[in-house]
Design a protein around this motif. Structure first.
Motif, mmCIF file in Angstrom:
data_model
loop_
_atom_site.group_PDB
_atom_site.id
_atom_site.type_symbol
_atom_site.label_atom_id
_atom_site.label_comp_id
_atom_site.label_asym_id
_atom_site.label_seq_id
_atom_site.Cartn_x
_atom_site.Cartn_y
_atom_site.Cartn_z
ATOM 1 N N LYS A 72 41.572 12.104 -36.167
ATOM 2 C CA LYS A 72 41.392 10.648 -36.011
ATOM 3 C C LYS A 72 40.829 10.301 -34.639
ATOM 4 N N PRO A 73 39.584 10.705 -34.380
ATOM 5 C CA PRO A 73 39.010 10.446 -33.053
ATOM 6 C C PRO A 73 38.983 8.953 -32.731
ATOM 7 N N GLN A 74 39.189 8.653 -31.462
ATOM 8 C CA GLN A 74 39.199 7.257 -31.036
ATOM 9 C C GLN A 74 37.813 6.659 -31.155
ATOM 10 N N GLY A 75 37.787 5.364 -31.242
ATOM 11 C CA GLY A 75 36.524 4.646 -31.294
ATOM 12 C C GLY A 75 36.568 3.547 -32.330
ATOM 13 N N LEU A 76 36.644 2.332 -31.849
ATOM 14 C CA LEU A 76 36.637 1.177 -32.736
ATOM 15 C C LEU A 76 35.205 0.713 -32.974
ATOM 16 N N THR A 77 34.959 0.240 -34.168
ATOM 17 C CA THR A 77 33.689 -0.400 -34.464
ATOM 18 C C THR A 77 33.708 -1.780 -33.804
ATOM 19 N N PRO A 78 32.566 -2.449 -33.672
ATOM 20 C CA PRO A 78 32.592 -3.821 -33.125
ATOM 21 C C PRO A 78 33.534 -4.735 -33.918
ATOM 22 N N TYR A 79 33.540 -4.593 -35.231
ATOM 23 C CA TYR A 79 34.463 -5.370 -36.075
ATOM 24 C C TYR A 79 35.915 -5.027 -35.731
ATOM 25 N N GLY A 80 36.218 -3.744 -35.592
ATOM 26 C CA GLY A 80 37.570 -3.311 -35.257
ATOM 27 C C GLY A 80 38.012 -3.817 -33.900
ATOM 28 N N TRP A 81 37.083 -3.823 -32.936
ATOM 29 C CA TRP A 81 37.402 -4.318 -31.606
ATOM 30 C C TRP A 81 37.740 -5.805 -31.654
ATOM 31 N N ARG A 82 36.929 -6.592 -32.414
ATOM 32 C CA ARG A 82 37.206 -8.035 -32.546
ATOM 33 C C ARG A 82 38.568 -8.265 -33.179
ATOM 34 N N LYS A 83 38.878 -7.522 -34.230
ATOM 35 C CA LYS A 83 40.172 -7.674 -34.904
ATOM 36 C C LYS A 83 41.321 -7.328 -33.957
ATOM 37 N N GLN A 84 41.136 -6.284 -33.154
ATOM 38 C CA GLN A 84 42.168 -5.892 -32.200
ATOM 39 C C GLN A 84 42.389 -7.004 -31.171
ATOM 40 N N GLN A 85 41.306 -7.610 -30.676
ATOM 41 C CA GLN A 85 41.418 -8.699 -29.706
ATOM 42 C C GLN A 85 42.101 -9.920 -30.325
ATOM 43 N N GLU A 86 41.749 -10.240 -31.570
ATOM 44 C CA GLU A 86 42.382 -11.364 -32.271
ATOM 45 C C GLU A 86 43.879 -11.123 -32.419
ATOM 46 N N HIS A 87 44.250 -9.911 -32.764
ATOM 47 C CA HIS A 87 45.659 -9.556 -32.943
ATOM 48 C C HIS A 87 46.414 -9.697 -31.616
ATOM 49 N N ARG A 88 45.799 -9.239 -30.539
ATOM 50 C CA ARG A 88 46.435 -9.350 -29.218
ATOM 51 C C ARG A 88 46.604 -10.810 -28.809
ATOM 52 N N ARG A 89 45.576 -11.641 -29.077
ATOM 53 C CA ARG A 89 45.680 -13.064 -28.726
ATOM 54 C C ARG A 89 46.776 -13.746 -29.536
ATOM 55 N N THR A 90 46.841 -13.449 -30.816
ATOM 56 C CA THR A 90 47.863 -14.042 -31.683
ATOM 57 C C THR A 90 49.254 -13.624 -31.231
ATOM 58 N N LYS A 91 49.405 -12.352 -30.897
ATOM 59 C CA LYS A 91 50.689 -11.826 -30.444
ATOM 60 C C LYS A 91 51.095 -12.481 -29.130
ATOM 61 N N SER A 92 50.121 -12.645 -28.221
ATOM 62 C CA SER A 92 50.375 -13.256 -26.922
ATOM 63 C C SER A 92 50.794 -14.721 -27.090
ATOM 64 N N LYS A 93 50.118 -15.459 -27.964
ATOM 65 C CA LYS A 93 50.464 -16.859 -28.215
ATOM 66 C C LYS A 93 51.860 -16.973 -28.808
ATOM 67 N N GLY A 94 52.204 -16.031 -29.671
ATOM 68 C CA GLY A 94 53.537 -16.035 -30.278
ATOM 69 C C GLY A 94 54.629 -15.815 -29.252
ATOM 70 N N ARG A 95 54.404 -14.927 -28.290
ATOM 71 C CA ARG A 95 55.378 -14.678 -27.232
ATOM 72 C C ARG A 95 55.511 -15.892 -26.325
ATOM 73 N N MET A 96 54.361 -16.532 -26.012
ATOM 74 C CA MET A 96 54.405 -17.710 -25.146
ATOM 75 C C MET A 96 55.142 -18.863 -25.838
ATOM 76 N N ALA A 97 54.960 -19.049 -27.114
ATOM 77 C CA ALA A 97 55.641 -20.117 -27.860
ATOM 78 C C ALA A 97 57.143 -19.846 -27.916
ATOM 79 N N ALA A 98 57.527 -18.592 -28.067
ATOM 80 C CA ALA A 98 58.956 -18.234 -28.136
ATOM 81 C C ALA A 98 59.629 -18.438 -26.781
ATOM 82 N N ALA A 99 58.884 -18.205 -25.699
ATOM 83 C CA ALA A 99 59.445 -18.356 -24.365
ATOM 84 C C ALA A 99 59.517 -19.812 -23.935
ATOM 85 N N GLY A 100 58.639 -20.653 -24.481
ATOM 86 C CA GLY A 100 58.508 -22.038 -24.024
ATOM 87 C C GLY A 100 59.412 -22.942 -24.712
#
Length: 175
Positions: A147-175
């Motif tokens: 399973k060599p590393q390397g995200l496609t451009p689509y995979g990279w976008r999805k990973q960034q979206e997931h990180r943003r969603t996760k980050s927003k969820g943590r901020m909402a829980a803390a606030g």
């Protein structure tokens, strides 16, 4: 996909894929014997057995590996378009399956000729395709394990979206 179904799909995919690899190894051994033997009965039997293995084992396992691989990629976080190694496996599997399906007519014709002639020795084999298929299936297996590393451009976008969603969820829980 629920965990139990995901595991069943994975087991089915691995079984079909490894079965395909093993069947091609057996086919290659028969092909080598059919091309090199000086015994008429051995050459005839080799070509007849090769036709049976292709028709009843290799083609069904190849198609099953392709379908179960698609199910696995679409039903798991790996995805079909997120990682280059998944796309490489798909491309190699499709090419190997297309070549296999085209080659089945040749194998059937050779078996028919071997059965109908008094001396089938000297018939060409399908050894280059056998060895090539074996190499491609081993490469697919290596990609599956490493399973060599390397995200496609689509995979990279999805990973960034997931990180943003996760980050927003943590901020909402803390606030």
């Amino acid at each position: 996909m629920p965990s139990g179904l995901r595991k069943a799909a994975l087991i089915t995919h691995v079984t079909c894929s490894v079965g395909w690899l093993g069947a091609v190894a057996a086919y290659t051994a028969l092909d080598l014997v059919a091309v090199t033997s000086q015994e008429v009965a051995t050459v005839r039997g080799g070509h007849l057995a090769m036709n049976l293995i292709v028709s009843y084992v290799i083609v069904p396992l190849a198609l099953a590996a392709l379908v179960t691989g698609l199910v696995q990629s679409l039903g798991t976080p790996w995805g079909l378009f997120r990682h280059y190694w998944v796309l490489a496996k798909l491309l190699l599997t499709v090419v190997a399956t297309v070549v296999l399906l085209a080659e089945t007519k040749t194998v059937a014709a050779m078996a028919e000729y071997a059965a109908s002639t008094a001396d089938p020795r000297g018939m060409p084999g399908t050894l280059p395709h056998s060895i090539g298929g074996l190499i491609v299936l081993l490469l697919i297996t290596i990609l599956s394990v490493v399973k060599p590393q390397g995200l496609t451009p689509y995979g990279w976008r999805k990973q960034q979206e997931h990180r943003r969603t996760k980050s927003k969820g943590r901020m909402a829980a803390a606030g």
